[in-house]
Design a protein around this motif. Structure first.
Motif: not given
Length: 186
Positions: A34, A37-45, A48
């Motif tokens: 998790s 996953r959170a780190k990947a979500q921040r990177r994607e944000a 964007r």
């Protein structure tokens, strides 16, 4: 699976705490997956946001170009519309505020022009904007600022012989502003 006494590998202690929790307690167990996953979500944000920022900068560049072309064609309403679009999204956009100020000065809307001129972070790229702002300051009673702007215009364009008449007028504006700043009209 039994845990030896005195051993605390973290996972088991979390499980022990979870087993003691009541039905209304919220337990948050953050595992490695998790966190990744959170780190990947921040990177994607971030990606964007960077992409959106680049696209917006491209739009601003195109709108500035279109506004300049509309101005050159004499379509001041279209130029104003395009500059307004930029300034609605980014109120402190340097080039848009400079062009909008000059447009307002051209239309003799001195207060509006000075409000855009005051948002500029540094001197304008086009020195005549300083000259037009000095005239607007003289008209609106901002004499100290008008004196300063006329002086900056004279200094910045000292070697340009094509502006000799404008230099003479700037000196007159500077003198009038100096005089009026000492003895303002009642």
């Amino acid at each position: 699976h039994a845990v030896p006494a005195g051993s605390d590998d973290g996972r088991h202690s979390r499980l022990r705490r979870a087993s003691r929790a009541g039905p209304t307690d919220t337990i948050i167990i953050v595992g490695r997956e998790s966190k990744q996953r959170a780190k990947a979500q921040r990177r994607e944000a971030r990606k964007r946001a960077d992409k959106a920022r680049r696209q917006l900068a491209d739009h601003f560049g195109q709108w500035l170009f279109d506004a300049d072309m509309a101005w050159q064609a004499g379509n001041l309403a279209e130029a104003r519309h395009l500059l307004d679009r930029i300034l609605r999204l980014r109120a402190n956009h340097q080039a848009a505020n400079e062009l909008m100020a000059d447009l307002c000065f051209k239309e003799k809307r001195h207060e509006d022009g000075l409000s855009h001129f005051d948002r500029l972070v540094g001197p304008p790229d086009w020195p005549l904007v300083d000259y037009h702002a000095a005239i607007a300051c003289l008209i609106t009673g901002r004499y100290v600022q008008g004196h300063t702007l006329a002086a900056r215009f004279i200094t910045d364009t000292a070697g340009d012989g094509s502006l000799s008449t404008t230099h003479e007028n700037a000196r007159l504006i500077q003198a009038d502003c100096r005089k009026l700043a000492k003895n303002p009209p009642k």
